[in-house]
Write a protein that holds these residues in place. Structure first.
Motif, short mmCIF file in Angstrom:
data_model
loop_
_atom_site.label_atom_id
_atom_site.label_comp_id
_atom_site.label_asym_id
_atom_site.label_seq_id
_atom_site.Cartn_x
_atom_site.Cartn_y
_atom_site.Cartn_z
N TYR A 286 0.80 -1.23 0.00
CA TYR A 286 0.00 0.00 0.00
C TYR A 286 0.83 1.28 0.00
O TYR A 286 0.28 2.37 -0.15
N GLU A 287 2.16 1.16 0.11
CA GLU A 287 3.00 2.35 0.06
C GLU A 287 3.92 2.37 -1.16
O GLU A 287 4.16 3.44 -1.74
N ASN A 288 4.42 1.21 -1.58
CA ASN A 288 5.38 1.15 -2.70
C ASN A 288 5.08 0.00 -3.66
O ASN A 288 5.95 -0.84 -3.92
N PRO A 289 3.86 -0.07 -4.21
CA PRO A 289 3.53 -1.20 -5.09
C PRO A 289 4.39 -1.27 -6.35
O PRO A 289 4.53 -2.35 -6.94
N GLU A 290 4.99 -0.15 -6.76
CA GLU A 290 5.85 -0.17 -7.95
C GLU A 290 7.05 -1.10 -7.76
O GLU A 290 7.61 -1.59 -8.73
N LYS A 291 7.43 -1.34 -6.51
CA LYS A 291 8.59 -2.19 -6.25
C LYS A 291 8.35 -3.66 -6.59
O LYS A 291 9.30 -4.43 -6.71
N ILE A 292 7.08 -4.05 -6.74
CA ILE A 292 6.82 -5.45 -7.09
C ILE A 292 6.30 -5.59 -8.52
O ILE A 292 6.01 -6.69 -8.97
N LYS A 293 6.21 -4.50 -9.24
CA LYS A 293 5.67 -4.54 -10.59
C LYS A 293 6.54 -5.43 -11.49
O LYS A 293 7.75 -5.28 -11.55
N GLY A 294 5.91 -6.35 -12.16
CA GLY A 294 6.61 -7.24 -13.08
C GLY A 294 7.27 -8.44 -12.42
O GLY A 294 7.81 -9.31 -13.11
N ARG A 295 7.21 -8.53 -11.10
CA ARG A 295 7.89 -9.63 -10.41
C ARG A 295 6.97 -10.84 -10.23
O ARG A 295 5.75 -10.71 -10.22
N PHE A 296 7.58 -11.99 -10.09
CA PHE A 296 6.80 -13.21 -9.89
C PHE A 296 6.36 -13.34 -8.42
O PHE A 296 5.21 -13.62 -8.14
N SER A 297 7.28 -13.17 -7.51
CA SER A 297 7.02 -13.09 -6.08
C SER A 297 8.25 -12.44 -5.48
O SER A 297 9.27 -12.28 -6.16
N VAL A 298 8.17 -12.04 -4.21
CA VAL A 298 9.33 -11.34 -3.64
C VAL A 298 9.64 -11.84 -2.24
O VAL A 298 8.76 -12.29 -1.50
N LEU A 299 10.91 -11.72 -1.91
CA LEU A 299 11.41 -11.96 -0.56
C LEU A 299 11.87 -10.61 -0.02
O LEU A 299 12.64 -9.92 -0.66
N VAL A 300 11.34 -10.26 1.15
CA VAL A 300 11.59 -8.95 1.74
C VAL A 300 12.46 -9.12 2.98
O VAL A 300 12.11 -9.86 3.91
N THR A 301 13.60 -8.45 2.98
CA THR A 301 14.48 -8.47 4.15
C THR A 301 14.64 -7.05 4.67
O THR A 301 14.06 -6.11 4.13
N GLU A 302 15.45 -6.90 5.69
CA GLU A 302 15.67 -5.57 6.28
C GLU A 302 16.25 -4.60 5.26
O GLU A 302 15.93 -3.42 5.27
N LYS A 303 17.08 -5.12 4.32
CA LYS A 303 17.81 -4.25 3.42
C LYS A 303 17.34 -4.27 1.97
O LYS A 303 17.66 -3.37 1.20
N GLU A 304 16.57 -5.31 1.55
CA GLU A 304 16.27 -5.44 0.13
C GLU A 304 14.94 -6.12 -0.15
O GLU A 304 14.37 -6.77 0.72
N VAL A 305 14.50 -5.95 -1.38
CA VAL A 305 13.34 -6.66 -1.90
C VAL A 305 13.83 -7.40 -3.15
O VAL A 305 14.23 -6.75 -4.12
N ILE A 306 13.84 -8.72 -3.11
CA ILE A 306 14.39 -9.48 -4.24
C ILE A 306 13.33 -10.37 -4.86
O ILE A 306 12.44 -10.89 -4.19
N ASN A 307 13.43 -10.51 -6.18
CA ASN A 307 12.50 -11.37 -6.91
C ASN A 307 12.80 -12.83 -6.60
O ASN A 307 13.94 -13.25 -6.49
N ILE A 308 11.73 -13.61 -6.40
CA ILE A 308 11.87 -15.06 -6.34
C ILE A 308 10.90 -15.67 -7.34
O ILE A 308 9.78 -15.17 -7.48
N PRO A 309 11.29 -16.71 -8.09
CA PRO A 309 12.54 -17.46 -7.94
C PRO A 309 13.76 -16.63 -8.25
O PRO A 309 13.73 -15.74 -9.10
N ILE A 310 14.85 -16.94 -7.55
CA ILE A 310 16.10 -16.21 -7.70
C ILE A 310 16.84 -16.72 -8.92
O ILE A 310 16.85 -17.93 -9.20
N LYS A 311 17.45 -15.80 -9.63
CA LYS A 311 18.23 -16.16 -10.82
C LYS A 311 19.47 -16.93 -10.42
O LYS A 311 20.17 -16.57 -9.47
N ASN A 312 19.77 -18.01 -11.14
CA ASN A 312 20.98 -18.80 -10.87
C ASN A 312 22.23 -17.96 -11.10
O ASN A 312 22.29 -17.17 -12.01
#
Length: 312
Positions: A286-312
């Motif tokens: 509800y604050e930053n939906p652009e950060k997930i645009k185009g992604r399959f799913s995401v893993l959210v940590t203290e420092k980053e938002v990364i796409n999962i599945p993760i690229k080899n």
């Protein structure tokens, strides 16, 4: 003077009916197209294009990208020079283009899917060697909830555990502001999670959610339905083959699955092993939906938002 005023009146009427100094309308609305590869890990192109009524996905692609088709024209074999490594080749690799409309993998040819204004189409070029397709992705949010898929717009239940009531309410307000009409916030214990005619957004710690058999069954078969994470004492991001590539002490995920094969109603999971990470993941919606645009799913940590599945 009267003749001049009469001329102005005629001019105003003409501008009203045919437009004055404006280009004629070229369509009934716009759709967005994202082209990516590697399960959303690499965005190649993004365009907003005009569409008229009864425009198909293939027509949008023909008019706005350099494409190559196969199987009678309904199957896209190549986009902007990146081609299937399977179709028509002797040494075949299971790497092809797949398209998702408003977050749901389409089951018809691109020449058969008719678009509506504001739809979001994602074309992703990826490996299907393990025959895992992942029929629901989060990268069309919130359009997946406002426009639905193939004319199916389902009611939404936001199901939450008590410590996430504040964030659940904020998410409810955001989605209402986006135009979602049929939506409610419900205590997880009172919800209709297995209802195939409703979208569900489930918010809670993994310790709480893993006790629910319906969720546990999807999780245990994640390699078949496209859940690319594992949670125990740590939280793990997987590649498309189900192998662990990254491990974090604390974190959360935002992921989705279709509730039944061939259906369009989905279950979203916002969960993890750390309360602050889970709240951060909800706020992302509800604050930053652009950060997930185009992604399959995401893993959210203290420092980053990364796409999962993760690229080899």
């Amino acid at each position: 003077m009267k003749r001049f005023l009469l001329f102005l009146l005629i001019l105003v009427m003409a501008c009203t009916f045919i437009g004055c100094g404006e280009k004629p309308s070229v369509g009934d609305g716009k759709v967005q197209v994202i082209v990516s590869k590697g399960f959303g890990n690499e965005k190649l192109s993004e365009k907003a294009v005009d569409v008229a009524k009864d425009t198909t996905v293939i027509e949008v692609m023909e008019e706005n990208f350099n494409i190559e088709t196969a199987y009678g024209g309904g199957f896209i074999n190549g986009i902007d020079g990146l081609k299937s490594e399977f179709t028509g080749l002797k040494k075949k690799k299971k790497i092809d283009w797949f398209y998702y409309v408003n977050g749901i993998l389409s089951e018809v040819g691109a020449d058969e899917y008719y678009l509506n204004p504001n739809d979001l189409v994602i074309w992703d070029y990826h490996d299907w060697d393990n025959n895992i397709y992942g029929s629901s992705i989060i990268g069309a949010y919130p359009i997946n909830f406002t426009n639905g898929h193939d004319g199916n717009i389902y009611p939404i239940q936001i199901l939450y555990t008590k410590r996430y009531a504040k964030e659940g309410n904020a998410l409810l307000k955001y989605l209402k502001d986006q135009g979602v009409k049929d939506i409610e916030l419900v205590d997880l214990e009172q919800g209709e999670l297995e209802n195939l005619e409703k979208n569900s957004i489930v918010i809670g710690s993994w310790e709480e959610l893993k006790k629910i058999n319906y969720i546990k069954e999807f999780y245990e078969n994640g390699n078949k339905c496209g859940l690319y994470f594992k949670v125990d004492e740590e939280i793990k991001g997987l590649n498309n083959k189900g192998e662990t590539l990254k491990t974090y002490e604390k974190g959360a995920v935002v992921a989705s699955v279709v509730k039944e094969y061939g259906g369009a109603a989905s279950m979203w999971l916002v969960t993890g092993n750390d309360e602050s990470s889970i709240k951060k993941a909800i706020k992302l919606l509800y604050e930053n939906p652009e950060k997930i645009k185009g992604r399959f799913s995401v893993l959210v940590t203290e420092k980053e938002v990364i796409n999962i599945p993760i690229k080899n």
